[in-house]
Design a protein around this motif. Sequence first.
Motif, PDB file in Angstrom:
ATOM      1  N   MET A 370       0.865  -1.179   0.000  1.00 52.87           N
ATOM      2  CA  MET A 370       0.000   0.000   0.000  1.00 52.87           C
ATOM      3  C   MET A 370       0.900   1.227   0.000  1.00 52.87           C
ATOM      4  O   MET A 370       1.184   1.833   1.025  1.00 52.87           O
ATOM      5  CB  MET A 370      -0.917  -0.039   1.216  1.00 52.87           C
ATOM      6  CG  MET A 370      -1.728  -1.325   1.311  1.00 52.87           C
ATOM      7  SD  MET A 370      -2.660  -1.463   2.868  1.00 52.87           S
ATOM      8  CE  MET A 370      -3.271  -3.153   2.753  1.00 52.87           C
ATOM      9  N   LEU A 371       1.366   1.608  -1.171  1.00 48.49           N
ATOM     10  CA  LEU A 371       2.496   2.511  -1.316  1.00 48.49           C
ATOM     11  C   LEU A 371       2.237   3.951  -0.917  1.00 48.49           C
ATOM     12  O   LEU A 371       3.184   4.738  -0.787  1.00 48.49           O
ATOM     13  CB  LEU A 371       2.995   2.461  -2.769  1.00 48.49           C
ATOM     14  CG  LEU A 371       3.449   1.080  -3.259  1.00 48.49           C
ATOM     15  CD1 LEU A 371       3.940   1.157  -4.689  1.00 48.49           C
ATOM     16  CD2 LEU A 371       4.536   0.519  -2.351  1.00 48.49           C
ATOM     17  N   SER A 372       0.988   4.335  -0.703  1.00 50.00           N
ATOM     18  CA  SER A 372       0.693   5.722  -0.337  1.00 50.00           C
ATOM     19  C   SER A 372       0.605   5.927   1.173  1.00 50.00           C
ATOM     20  O   SER A 372       0.341   7.041   1.632  1.00 50.00           O
ATOM     21  CB  SER A 372      -0.626   6.180  -0.987  1.00 50.00           C
ATOM     22  OG  SER A 372      -0.531   6.171  -2.392  1.00 50.00           O
ATOM     23  N   LEU A 373       0.819   4.874   1.943  1.00 49.69           N
ATOM     24  CA  LEU A 373       0.630   4.951   3.395  1.00 49.69           C
ATOM     25  C   LEU A 373       1.557   5.972   4.053  1.00 49.69           C
ATOM     26  O   LEU A 373       2.749   6.035   3.789  1.00 49.69           O
ATOM     27  CB  LEU A 373       0.857   3.587   4.038  1.00 49.69           C
ATOM     28  CG  LEU A 373      -0.311   2.597   3.948  1.00 49.69           C
ATOM     29  CD1 LEU A 373       0.086   1.258   4.540  1.00 49.69           C
ATOM     30  CD2 LEU A 373      -1.546   3.148   4.650  1.00 49.69           C
ATOM     31  N   LYS A 374       0.941   6.756   4.969  1.00 51.88           N
ATOM     32  CA  LYS A 374       1.674   7.722   5.779  1.00 51.88           C
ATOM     33  C   LYS A 374       1.631   7.364   7.259  1.00 51.88           C
ATOM     34  O   LYS A 374       2.509   7.786   8.018  1.00 51.88           O
ATOM     35  CB  LYS A 374       1.097   9.128   5.583  1.00 51.88           C
ATOM     36  CG  LYS A 374       1.266   9.692   4.179  1.00 51.88           C
ATOM     37  CD  LYS A 374       0.695  11.100   4.100  1.00 51.88           C
ATOM     38  CE  LYS A 374       0.888  11.686   2.712  1.00 51.88           C
ATOM     39  NZ  LYS A 374       0.326  13.073   2.633  1.00 51.88           N
ATOM     40  N   ALA A 375       0.603   6.618   7.681  1.00 54.15           N
ATOM     41  CA  ALA A 375       0.454   6.273   9.097  1.00 54.15           C
ATOM     42  C   ALA A 375      -0.046   4.842   9.236  1.00 54.15           C
ATOM     43  O   ALA A 375      -1.000   4.440   8.561  1.00 54.15           O
ATOM     44  CB  ALA A 375      -0.514   7.237   9.783  1.00 54.15           C
ATOM     45  N   ILE A 376       0.594   4.076  10.135  1.00 56.06           N
ATOM     46  CA  ILE A 376       0.232   2.672  10.381  1.00 56.06           C
ATOM     47  C   ILE A 376       0.185   2.450  11.883  1.00 56.06           C
ATOM     48  O   ILE A 376       1.090   2.859  12.612  1.00 56.06           O
ATOM     49  CB  ILE A 376       1.267   1.706   9.761  1.00 56.06           C
ATOM     50  CG1 ILE A 376       1.411   1.940   8.259  1.00 56.06           C
ATOM     51  CG2 ILE A 376       0.869   0.261  10.023  1.00 56.06           C
ATOM     52  CD1 ILE A 376       2.559   1.143   7.641  1.00 56.06           C
ATOM     53  N   ASN A 377      -0.859   1.771  12.351  1.00 51.34           N
ATOM     54  CA  ASN A 377      -0.952   1.400  13.768  1.00 51.34           C
ATOM     55  C   ASN A 377      -1.094  -0.113  13.868  1.00 51.34           C
ATOM     56  O   ASN A 377      -2.103  -0.682  13.434  1.00 51.34           O
ATOM     57  CB  ASN A 377      -2.147   2.082  14.434  1.00 51.34           C
ATOM     58  CG  ASN A 377      -2.111   1.943  15.949  1.00 51.34           C
ATOM     59  OD1 ASN A 377      -1.586   0.972  16.484  1.00 51.34           O
ATOM     60  ND2 ASN A 377      -2.685   2.908  16.656  1.00 51.34           N
ATOM     61  N   LEU A 378      -0.083  -0.751  14.441  1.00 48.58           N
ATOM     62  CA  LEU A 378      -0.061  -2.207  14.617  1.00 48.58           C
ATOM     63  C   LEU A 378      -0.026  -2.584  16.091  1.00 48.58           C
ATOM     64  O   LEU A 378       0.356  -3.693  16.449  1.00 48.58           O
ATOM     65  CB  LEU A 378       1.159  -2.800  13.901  1.00 48.58           C
ATOM     66  CG  LEU A 378       1.278  -2.539  12.396  1.00 48.58           C
ATOM     67  CD1 LEU A 378       2.578  -3.109  11.864  1.00 48.58           C
ATOM     68  CD2 LEU A 378       0.086  -3.111  11.640  1.00 48.58           C
ATOM     69  N   GLU A 410       5.152   8.299   7.669  1.00 45.18           N
ATOM     70  CA  GLU A 410       5.537   9.312   8.644  1.00 45.18           C
ATOM     71  C   GLU A 410       5.267   8.880  10.081  1.00 45.18           C
ATOM     72  O   GLU A 410       5.920   9.363  11.002  1.00 45.18           O
ATOM     73  CB  GLU A 410       4.775  10.625   8.377  1.00 45.18           C
ATOM     74  CG  GLU A 410       5.065  11.230   7.010  1.00 45.18           C
ATOM     75  CD  GLU A 410       4.194  12.424   6.713  1.00 45.18           C
ATOM     76  OE1 GLU A 410       3.324  12.757   7.561  1.00 45.18           O
ATOM     77  OE2 GLU A 410       4.366  13.043   5.649  1.00 45.18           O
ATOM     78  N   ARG A 411       4.308   7.986  10.272  1.00 53.71           N
ATOM     79  CA  ARG A 411       3.943   7.597  11.638  1.00 53.71           C
ATOM     80  C   ARG A 411       3.789   6.079  11.740  1.00 53.71           C
ATOM     81  O   ARG A 411       3.166   5.445  10.883  1.00 53.71           O
ATOM     82  CB  ARG A 411       2.646   8.274  12.066  1.00 53.71           C
ATOM     83  CG  ARG A 411       2.127   7.794  13.420  1.00 53.71           C
ATOM     84  CD  ARG A 411       1.057   8.679  13.993  1.00 53.71           C
ATOM     85  NE  ARG A 411       0.631   8.187  15.316  1.00 53.71           N
ATOM     86  CZ  ARG A 411       0.039   8.922  16.235  1.00 53.71           C
ATOM     87  NH1 ARG A 411      -0.217  10.201  15.997  1.00 53.71           N
ATOM     88  NH2 ARG A 411      -0.308   8.406  17.405  1.00 53.71           N
ATOM     89  N   LEU A 412       4.335   5.522  12.834  1.00 53.96           N
ATOM     90  CA  LEU A 412       4.247   4.077  13.069  1.00 53.96           C
ATOM     91  C   LEU A 412       4.032   3.831  14.557  1.00 53.96           C
ATOM     92  O   LEU A 412       4.832   4.254  15.393  1.00 53.96           O
ATOM     93  CB  LEU A 412       5.530   3.384  12.595  1.00 53.96           C
ATOM     94  CG  LEU A 412       5.597   1.865  12.725  1.00 53.96           C
ATOM     95  CD1 LEU A 412       4.481   1.204  11.929  1.00 53.96           C
ATOM     96  CD2 LEU A 412       6.958   1.350  12.263  1.00 53.96           C
TER      97      LEU A 412
END
Length: 588
Positions: A370-378, A410-412
């Motif tokens: 998902m190449l446009s991702l800026k923020a992911i919460n795992l 930018e955010r993980l």
Amino acid sequence: MESLLVRMCIEAATETAAAVEKWRRQRRTLERMPSHLAEALLRHLLRRRLLFPSLLEVFKYSVEEIDLRGESCVDAEWMAYLGAFRYLRSIILADCHRINNSALWSITGMANLKEVDLSRCSKITDAGITHLLSVPALEKLCISETGVTADGVAGLASLTNLFMLDLGGLPVNDSALSSLQVLKKLKHLDLWGSEISNEGAVLLKTFPSLSSLNLAWTNVTDLPNLSSLAYLNMSNCTVHSLFEGEGHKACMEKLVLSGATITNVSEAFQYVETSKLCFLDLSSSSLQSFSFLRSMNALTNLNLSDSALVDNSVEHIAYIGAKLRYLNLSNTKVTSEGIGALAGHVPNLETVLLSGTPIDDTAVSYISMMLSLKAINLSKTNVKGLIRQDSDVSDDVPTFSALQNLSHLERLDLEEIHIKDAALHPLTNLGRLSYLSLRSVSLTDASLYHVSSAPKLVYLGVRDAVLTDSGLNCFIPPPTLEVLDLRGCWLLTKDMLSHFSHKHPEIEIRHEFIETLDKRNFQYSSPLRATMKNAQHKHKQGKPVNSPLKSDEIFLDQRLKYSREELLALQFASATVSPSTHQGNPIP
């Protein structure tokens, strides 16, 4: 946005109480100062706790908007000075609990005043409303969660210029709403938690320009056709039917049904025009089937958190995924297989929230597509950051290496997962990562070594980790770092935290031993801070990071060897050791 020169001047003018008194004696008013600069100066005085009632007098000819929300010191004396502001257009007093009815007398008759926010000022009652009725130009009024009754609300009918009215949490009944039918300019109406019934909801058709409506936590189950409506919130309501009736369908843009009980999804959405619906919140709703999503191909924001969503339903999201930018699947039963069904169907997705789902490291490879991702919460998932691909190979493979494909990330968020130090190394290659939140008892000093190479980190959280004074002393923070959150790292001593804070004054340290700073100060970026960081960055360029912590070292949670009593003894023993002698390395 103020220029750097203006910001430096404002900072100098508000540096100390003495500095303020100096220019205050020179100028009785700031009437020639442009309003946006005067307001910036006032905001900075407020942040630094240098603003007091009599000082407000110098701003009475220049300030047009003032935001005092949450200021517990604001009372009738403040209002007396504010009442003399000749050009005041907006005054925000939300959560100012000392504001009462008599305090509002000072703003009666203010000809230019167009916005008043008294949200959660519990001492405001119907008597206070009578003062507001003398402000005929009022266009925006917020009195949610005050002491105003239905009778007081009915009295607002004389404010015919109102186009935004927030009555949330007030006992507004059908009769009071009927009194407001004369407000033909009304565009935004907030009635959450009111006593409006289905009969009263019919009266909403008399507001021809109504575009935003909040009926959350009410007993309304059926809405008439409101063709002008673009935003609707019916969270925690029982929904039978929306917009049934003659005329053009409402071209909804945002629909919030969080926690709603939807008796029949086909009937509920039968009259909803979905061609322009871009925002849909169905979090914590009662829905079991999500096939209706296939007709909502304009969606950009979709929240299905805490719902009954499972892998088999993800295909419906993939079907309308072309325009999605925000997707929240937190606390659902979606697994890595479900995330795989999304891969390749959400080309514009910028934020994906998967906290509390049963996904594992397999999902990371799908997310990397998902190449446009800026923020992911795992957070709170089964992701560990390491995976063993071949049983004959002893070393685990870092799964976060796949995230290097995400050039916009930018955010993980990686909180409360079983992550180890070795899994963090690939994160240093995420060139745009500015926010990294880690929380795990398995992390040690080595985690600080790994993330020190992240070039653009602004926020770093390493919470509940086994960090030591020695590790923190050796930590060389990234040049852009503004916040270091170390809460729960109980082995760190107050002396070392204090030393680190003095050594890096540009960084805000968060820990139980550090007094919490005013949150609003974090929003202001000082030009001196920027200059300091640039100087540090230039100083560090071209120099290797000399740290005793090597990336290939193995760190174990040493607490496993001790009982609780022994651990407590170690903590207190650590606190008695001078930080200047740790590991034999003097602290400069």
